[in-house]
Design a protein around this motif. Structure first.
Motif, mmCIF file in Angstrom:
data_model
loop_
_atom_site.group_PDB
_atom_site.id
_atom_site.type_symbol
_atom_site.label_atom_id
_atom_site.label_comp_id
_atom_site.label_asym_id
_atom_site.label_seq_id
_atom_site.Cartn_x
_atom_site.Cartn_y
_atom_site.Cartn_z
ATOM 1 N N ASP A 164 -5.694 5.661 -6.665
ATOM 2 C CA ASP A 164 -5.163 4.561 -5.883
ATOM 3 C C ASP A 164 -5.592 4.548 -4.416
ATOM 4 O OD1 ASP A 164 -3.634 3.301 -7.970
ATOM 5 O OD2 ASP A 164 -1.867 4.782 -7.278
ATOM 6 N N MET A 213 0.990 -1.231 0.126
ATOM 7 C CA MET A 213 -0.025 0.049 0.107
ATOM 8 C C MET A 213 0.735 1.275 -0.022
ATOM 9 S SD MET A 213 -3.221 -0.728 2.629
ATOM 10 C CE MET A 213 -3.743 -2.237 2.774
ATOM 11 N N SER A 214 0.951 1.935 -1.132
ATOM 12 C CA SER A 214 1.578 3.098 -1.157
ATOM 13 C C SER A 214 1.148 4.350 -0.607
ATOM 14 C CB SER A 214 2.152 3.266 -2.423
ATOM 15 O OG SER A 214 1.068 3.478 -3.445
ATOM 16 N N THR A 215 -0.355 4.558 -0.930
ATOM 17 C CA THR A 215 -0.659 5.750 -0.418
ATOM 18 C C THR A 215 -1.372 5.643 0.996
ATOM 19 O OG1 THR A 215 -3.033 5.315 -1.563
ATOM 20 C CG2 THR A 215 -1.360 6.440 -2.672
ATOM 21 N N GLU A 228 -7.042 1.346 -1.782
ATOM 22 C CA GLU A 228 -6.136 1.110 -0.813
ATOM 23 C C GLU A 228 -6.876 1.318 0.749
ATOM 24 O OE1 GLU A 228 -2.393 2.791 -1.347
ATOM 25 O OE2 GLU A 228 -1.909 1.667 -3.460
#
Length: 61
Positions: free
Chosen positions: A29, A1-3, A33
């Motif tokens: 995104d 999960m980047s955000t 997420e």
């Protein structure tokens, strides 16, 4: 999960919007997420509380 950042401490799940450089503005995104993090916390029988916050100076722009 980047955000999204997700962590648990005891009975608390902390979900943090992690785009402080753009005041945590929603992009393509982030909604998916965020939904996945909430589902993960909801599925964990040890989690009793979810805290949603934003990294940096703003919750969400």
């Amino acid at each position: 999960m980047s955000t999204i950042l997700y962590e648990t401490t005891g009975r608390i799940a902390r979900i943090t919007l992690n785009r402080p450089e753009v005041l945590n503005a929603i992009n393509d995104d982030l909604p998916g997420e965020l939904a996945a993090a909430v589902a993960e916390a909801d599925a964990d029988p040890e989690v009793h509380v979810m805290i949603l916050s934003g990294a940096g100076e703003a919750f969400c722009a």
